[in-house]
Enzyme design. Sequence first.
Site, PDB file in Angstrom:
ATOM      1  N   THR A 213      14.229  11.019   4.624  1.00 27.82           N
ATOM      2  CA  THR A 213      14.291   9.274   5.035  1.00 27.82           C
ATOM      3  C   THR A 213      15.762   8.931   4.702  1.00 27.82           C
ATOM      4  OG1 THR A 213      12.118   9.198   4.804  1.00 27.82           O
ATOM      5  CG2 THR A 213      13.304   7.218   4.989  1.00 27.82           C
TER       6      THR A 213
ATOM      7  N   LYS B 143       6.673  14.487 -15.637  1.00 27.47           N
ATOM      8  CA  LYS B 143       5.715  13.390 -16.153  1.00 27.47           C
ATOM      9  C   LYS B 143       5.374  12.312 -15.057  1.00 27.47           C
ATOM     10  CE  LYS B 143       6.412  11.847 -20.397  1.00 27.47           C
ATOM     11  NZ  LYS B 143       7.363  11.238 -21.600  1.00 27.47           N
TER      12      LYS B 143
ATOM     13  N   ARG C  65      22.676  13.206  -2.216  1.00 22.62           N
ATOM     14  CA  ARG C  65      21.837  13.701  -0.858  1.00 22.62           C
ATOM     15  C   ARG C  65      22.947  13.954   0.361  1.00 22.62           C
ATOM     16  NH1 ARG C  65      16.070  11.280  -1.093  1.00 22.62           N
ATOM     17  NH2 ARG C  65      16.820   9.395  -2.193  1.00 22.62           N
TER      18      ARG C  65
ATOM     19  N   GLY D  65      -6.012   5.712 -12.590  1.00 25.35           N
ATOM     20  CA  GLY D  65      -6.698   4.934 -13.425  1.00 25.35           C
ATOM     21  C   GLY D  65      -6.764   3.617 -13.110  1.00 25.35           C
TER      22      GLY D  65
ATOM     23  N   ALA E 140       2.841   8.538  -2.888  1.00 28.05           N
ATOM     24  CA  ALA E 140       4.212   9.198  -2.080  1.00 28.05           C
ATOM     25  C   ALA E 140       4.306  10.443  -2.428  1.00 28.05           C
ATOM     26  CB  ALA E 140       5.313   8.507  -2.480  1.00 28.05           C
TER      27      ALA E 140
ATOM     28  N   THR F 139      16.146   5.418 -11.879  1.00 34.07           N
ATOM     29  CA  THR F 139      17.033   5.643 -10.590  1.00 34.07           C
ATOM     30  C   THR F 139      17.059   4.479  -9.497  1.00 34.07           C
ATOM     31  OG1 THR F 139      15.066   6.998  -9.445  1.00 34.07           O
ATOM     32  CG2 THR F 139      16.892   8.482 -10.697  1.00 34.07           C
ATOM     33  N   GLY F 140      15.822   3.551  -9.844  1.00 33.16           N
ATOM     34  CA  GLY F 140      15.681   2.325  -9.195  1.00 33.16           C
ATOM     35  C   GLY F 140      16.851   1.435  -9.725  1.00 33.16           C
TER      36      GLY F 140
ATOM     37  N   ASP G  68       8.725  -0.719 -12.200  1.00 28.78           N
ATOM     38  CA  ASP G  68       9.894   0.232 -12.181  1.00 28.78           C
ATOM     39  C   ASP G  68      10.383   0.239 -13.611  1.00 28.78           C
ATOM     40  OD1 ASP G  68      12.535   1.567 -11.455  1.00 28.78           O
ATOM     41  OD2 ASP G  68      11.627   1.251  -9.474  1.00 28.78           O
TER      42      ASP G  68
ATOM     43  N   TYR H 164       9.989  19.007  -9.160  1.00 26.80           N
ATOM     44  CA  TYR H 164       9.602  17.801  -8.332  1.00 26.80           C
ATOM     45  C   TYR H 164       8.598  18.447  -7.366  1.00 26.80           C
ATOM     46  CZ  TYR H 164      10.316  14.463  -4.469  1.00 26.80           C
ATOM     47  OH  TYR H 164      10.230  13.386  -3.603  1.00 26.80           O
TER      48      TYR H 164
END
Length: 326
Positions: free
Chosen positions: A178, A94, A189, A105, A117, A38-39, A34, A148
């Site tokens: 979700t 990206k 959200r 790959g 996902a 945003t994580g 990661d 997106y």
Amino acid sequence: MPKSRVLITGGAGFIGSYLAELFMDRDWEVVVMDNLITGNLENIEHLFGKQGFQFIEQDVTEYIHHSGSLDAILHFASPASPIDYQLYPIQTLKVGSLGTHKALGLARSSGAKFLLASTSEVYGDPLIHPQPESYWGNVNPIGVRGVYDEAKRFAEAMTLAYHRAHGVDTRIVRIFNTYGSRMRLNDGRALPNFVCQAIRGEPLTIYGDGSQTRSFCHVSDLVEGIWKLLHSGTHQPVNLGNPTEIPIIDFARKVLEATESDSDLVHETLPEDDPRVRQPDISRARDILEWEPKVTLEEGLRLTVPYFKQKIRETGNDSTTVRESD
Ligand code: UDP
């Protein structure tokens, strides 16, 4: 017998972190990759120090490598809320394109299964309702959400190209709305906004008249479906979501009940290209995976609200509601 090992890109994010936990619980080794835009490491801090868990801070749009064997790669890295992908439009494009290519790959060279996902956003503002996987969608490629939607559509095309051209054992999950603990309070959200506003006694911001619909799935149901999908033999996309559809204004009222809040509802302008309706047709998941969600919205809110209360206590009562125009 050596354990199986999974690499999860975006594993420090909301859904990725639940997958990391689930695979650890089911006796897999887990490598989380990661770049933390945003994580959040807090989401996986309880896994650090456990045997068989590893974290690598890396942008998966760059060359990625893992020296050990890999049995599966779950590609979950991407900004995922409308606020986030409009804040990071180029990174979103990206990671869906270059990042998917790099992850595929690695799957090819390591002989790992690959699970993408994807999203209900591939259906855009749908003209068919509810949405079956056979629907090709109605996406505005140059609109603000296009970064997106098109990245994920490209990612699906790339995934099936690697399956067809290189025989990679691929899966595609189309994830519908979700929710659960570990969503960022300020990700913009509907659920984090409404729950935080209700807890703080602020008005709940309904965009438009609130008649637009969504169908909300608790994260525990979703990750169980993803586990089943990985272990299935299907290469076709599979919708995973909760088919119980609700107008956003009614969803806001459910949040008021769950938080025992007497906040008002206020109306604000509807964001550009906001889909009018959204509801998964989950016939394929029922048939192939024998999966369907179990957690009702009332139950899911009961499970989720304490997390937000706790976070608000920890971070103070500052308002964190964000909008695209902010
Ligand atoms: N929404 C709202 N108020 C908010 C945040 C979102 O009315 O404070 C609406 C938004 O316009 C959309 C729905 O809630 O119609 C779900 O938005 P979200 O950002 O959760 O996800 P989306 O399904 O649009 O990707």
